[in-house]
Design a protein around this motif. Structure first.
Motif, PDB file in Angstrom:
ATOM      1  N   VAL A  65     -12.558  22.052  91.248  1.00  0.00           N
ATOM      2  CA  VAL A  65     -12.846  21.283  89.815  1.00  0.00           C
ATOM      3  C   VAL A  65     -12.500  22.488  88.777  1.00  0.00           C
ATOM      4  N   ALA A  66     -12.626  23.790  89.262  1.00  0.00           N
ATOM      5  CA  ALA A  66     -12.301  24.834  88.263  1.00  0.00           C
ATOM      6  C   ALA A  66     -10.904  24.881  87.846  1.00  0.00           C
ATOM      7  N   ALA A  67     -10.322  24.451  88.999  1.00  0.00           N
ATOM      8  CA  ALA A  67      -8.686  24.628  89.057  1.00  0.00           C
ATOM      9  C   ALA A  67      -8.201  23.155  88.328  1.00  0.00           C
ATOM     10  N   GLY A  68      -9.090  22.401  87.908  1.00  0.00           N
ATOM     11  CA  GLY A  68      -8.771  21.297  86.750  1.00  0.00           C
ATOM     12  C   GLY A  68      -8.588  19.741  87.823  1.00  0.00           C
ATOM     13  N   CYS A  69      -9.023  19.809  88.958  1.00  0.00           N
ATOM     14  CA  CYS A  69      -8.896  18.669  89.681  1.00  0.00           C
ATOM     15  C   CYS A  69     -10.171  17.858  89.517  1.00  0.00           C
ATOM     16  N   ARG A  70     -10.007  16.699  89.829  1.00  0.00           N
ATOM     17  CA  ARG A  70     -11.047  15.689  89.942  1.00  0.00           C
ATOM     18  C   ARG A  70     -11.557  15.421  91.481  1.00  0.00           C
ATOM     19  N   VAL A  71     -12.637  15.739  91.595  1.00  0.00           N
ATOM     20  CA  VAL A  71     -12.982  15.691  93.064  1.00  0.00           C
ATOM     21  C   VAL A  71     -14.227  14.953  93.449  1.00  0.00           C
ATOM     22  N   LEU A 291      -5.522  23.633  97.177  1.00  0.00           N
ATOM     23  CA  LEU A 291      -4.652  23.886  96.110  1.00  0.00           C
ATOM     24  C   LEU A 291      -3.065  24.248  96.446  1.00  0.00           C
ATOM     25  N   ASP A 292      -2.830  25.131  97.506  1.00  0.00           N
ATOM     26  CA  ASP A 292      -1.593  25.641  97.839  1.00  0.00           C
ATOM     27  C   ASP A 292      -1.064  24.417  98.670  1.00  0.00           C
ATOM     28  N   ALA A 293      -1.743  23.680  99.382  1.00  0.00           N
ATOM     29  CA  ALA A 293      -0.897  22.346  99.926  1.00  0.00           C
ATOM     30  C   ALA A 293      -0.500  21.201  98.961  1.00  0.00           C
ATOM     31  N   MET A 294      -1.321  21.159  97.856  1.00  0.00           N
ATOM     32  CA  MET A 294      -1.089  20.346  96.793  1.00  0.00           C
ATOM     33  C   MET A 294      -0.116  20.645  95.836  1.00  0.00           C
ATOM     34  N   GLY A 295       0.185  22.285  95.794  1.00  0.00           N
ATOM     35  CA  GLY A 295       1.137  22.576  95.064  1.00  0.00           C
ATOM     36  C   GLY A 295       0.598  22.836  93.390  1.00  0.00           C
ATOM     37  N   ARG A 296      -0.828  23.010  93.677  1.00  0.00           N
ATOM     38  CA  ARG A 296      -1.492  23.171  92.180  1.00  0.00           C
ATOM     39  C   ARG A 296      -1.862  24.562  91.917  1.00  0.00           C
ATOM     40  N   PRO A 297      -1.858  25.366  90.795  1.00  0.00           N
ATOM     41  CA  PRO A 297      -1.969  26.415  90.575  1.00  0.00           C
ATOM     42  C   PRO A 297      -3.490  26.916  90.964  1.00  0.00           C
ATOM     43  N   ALA A 298      -3.947  28.276  91.085  1.00  0.00           N
ATOM     44  CA  ALA A 298      -5.006  28.740  91.142  1.00  0.00           C
ATOM     45  C   ALA A 298      -5.810  28.573  89.773  1.00  0.00           C
ATOM     46  N   PRO A 299      -7.173  28.466  89.679  1.00  0.00           N
ATOM     47  CA  PRO A 299      -7.837  28.093  88.553  1.00  0.00           C
ATOM     48  C   PRO A 299      -7.919  29.450  87.690  1.00  0.00           C
TER      49      PRO A 299
END
Length: 440
Positions: A65-71, A291-299
């Motif tokens: 969630v801190a990285a901007g994901c809806r979880v 996050l790495d697997a999703m290709g999304r940046p760290a929070p």
């Protein structure tokens, strides 16, 4: 405050089960297909293990969630009520939302084979409800806390992108396996070719070898064993209370310490104390891998620090105040957990006035009592939990007879230990805030 009622469908088949009846993973898989969630279409992070899964799932969810994901997070059981089994960004769904999900599950179940194939388990139905809700709200990720097992659990129907494994020990011997290694094979068997990372806490040699072999046979990513972040990994972390034996080595013996933070602006004390700390660290490390697997940046560092600092773990070394007493509640089920809870009590108190213990016969009652020697102890029974046996008779009380006043009458400093079903009831007695586990 009484928890809201849950639609009966979640417990309907389970309540009708007969001697020897078992849950049907096949019918659960068919129901997932009827609901359209057999392939969630959303990355899944699954947590398995013998203890600490809820803590790991909570911290993994907070990190994402801190990285901007809806979880959407699915845990078992609830704390004060079953609505807490399904959460969005740390907050429990409403009773109305869960009722709507229950009605949709009931409707879809009408196409299933008859119940003689086995019953639909409550934990499995909540898992399916969570996946259905994740689709409804457009979740970016799902965090699943497996129930008792791994491949023997409905969570195993959904191959994870990342698998997190807490400590595996002899919990549920004779049910999941006859040795801890056999139990580990069941739990690690969730790994699949689509699993990009498997993150584990340090294990005994036999368990670690079984996990590595099981994961390799599944064609998943290699097992990465982590310890708590050290001074080099977490700025200002010198003196962190790291459990003995944490070496940060993978099952083959190769050192592979994992830093849990990125930016140097993060404060040191982002993780809880005691036995909750390694499980929290595991959840954070697993979320990074997802996050790495999703290709999304760290929070962002400041955002991450704020979210993690807000995490609350009711019933896991949590403090509560009622008129006339302060209560420390911990879901300890063995000697190590009891010892950690006593240490935490003495961090704030100069004495413990009374201890309430609720452990069924198959738990480590002698080990817990050894850590409580010299303290006044009252045993609590839960006769309504038909699957649990409580034969101890001295200094006992039924859980249903506990009230806030009766708690306070035990003294001003009360330690509560036991199964999560019991600690959940005490959380209800002290009116603990459990609707939200962290601030999003």
């Amino acid at each position: 405050m009484t928890a809201p009622a849950v639609p009966s469908f979640f417990f309907e088949e389970w309540s009708r089960r007969g001697p020897g009846d078992r849950r049907s993973l096949r019918r659960a898989a068919l129901l997932a297909g009827a609901l359209g969630v057999a392939e969630p279409g959303t990355p899944v992070l699954t947590v398995v293990g013998s203890k600490g899964k809820g803590t790991a799932a909570t911290y993994a969810s907070a990190w994402l969630v801190a990285a901007g994901c809806r979880v959407v997070t699915v845990t078992s059981p609830g704390l004060r009520g079953d609505v807490e089994r399904v959460r969005v960004d740390g907050a429990a769904v409403s009773a109305g939302e869960l009722a709507g999900l229950g009605r949709r599950l009931r409707q879809a179940s009408r196409s299933l084979p008859r119940e003689h194939d086995g019953y639909l388990s409550p934990s499995g139905l909540f898992t399916l409800a969570g996946l259905l809700h994740a689709r409804d709200v457009g979740a970016d990720a799902v965090v699943l806390e497996a129930g008792m097992g791994g491949v023997s659990d409905e969570a195993g129907l959904f191959p994870p992108s990342v698998l997190a494994i807490t400590e595996v020990f002899g919990e549920h011997l004779g049910v999941l396996g006859d040795t801890p290694a056999e139990i580990a094979a069941d739990k690690a068997g969730i790994a699949a070719t689509t699993t990009s990372a498997v993150v584990s806490l340090p294990q005994t040699p036999a368990v670690a070898a079984t996990i590595a072999a099981t994961v390799a046979a599944a064609g998943a990513g290699h097992v990465e064993t982590i310890g708590i972040a050290r001074t080099a990994d977490l700025p200002g972390a010198a003196g962190i209370d790291e459990p003995a034996g944490w070496g940060g080595a993978d099952p083959s013996g190769n050192a592979s310490p994992v830093g849990l933070t990125g930016p140097d602006t993060l404060p040191a004390d982002l993780l809880p104390h005691g036995l909750n700390r390694p499980n929290a660290a595991l959840g954070c490390a697993a979320a990074r891998r997802l996050l790495d697997a999703m290709g999304r940046p760290a929070p962002d560092g400041a955002r991450l620090a704020g979210v993690l600092a807000s995490v609350r773990l009711p019933g896991r070394t949590s403090w509560h105040t009622i008129p006339g007493a302060t209560v420390l509640i911990d879901s300890a089920i063995g000697r190590a957990g009891a010892a950690a809870a006593v240490r935490e009590a003495h961090r704030r108190w100069d004495r413990i006035d009374h201890v309430l213990v609720c452990l069924p016969d198959h738990k480590d009652i002698p080990g817990v009592l050894a850590e409580l020697r010299g303290l006044p102890v009252t045993f609590v029974r839960m006769p309504d939990r038909e699957s649990l046996r409580f034969t101890r008779t001295q200094a006992t009380i039924d859980a249903a007879d506990l009230t806030p006043g009766r708690l306070a009458a035990l003294g001003g400093r009360i330690l509560v230990l036991g199964t999560v079903y019991f600690t959940g009831r005490v959380l209800d007695l002290v009116d603990a805030p459990t609707e939200r586990l962290f601030d999003a």
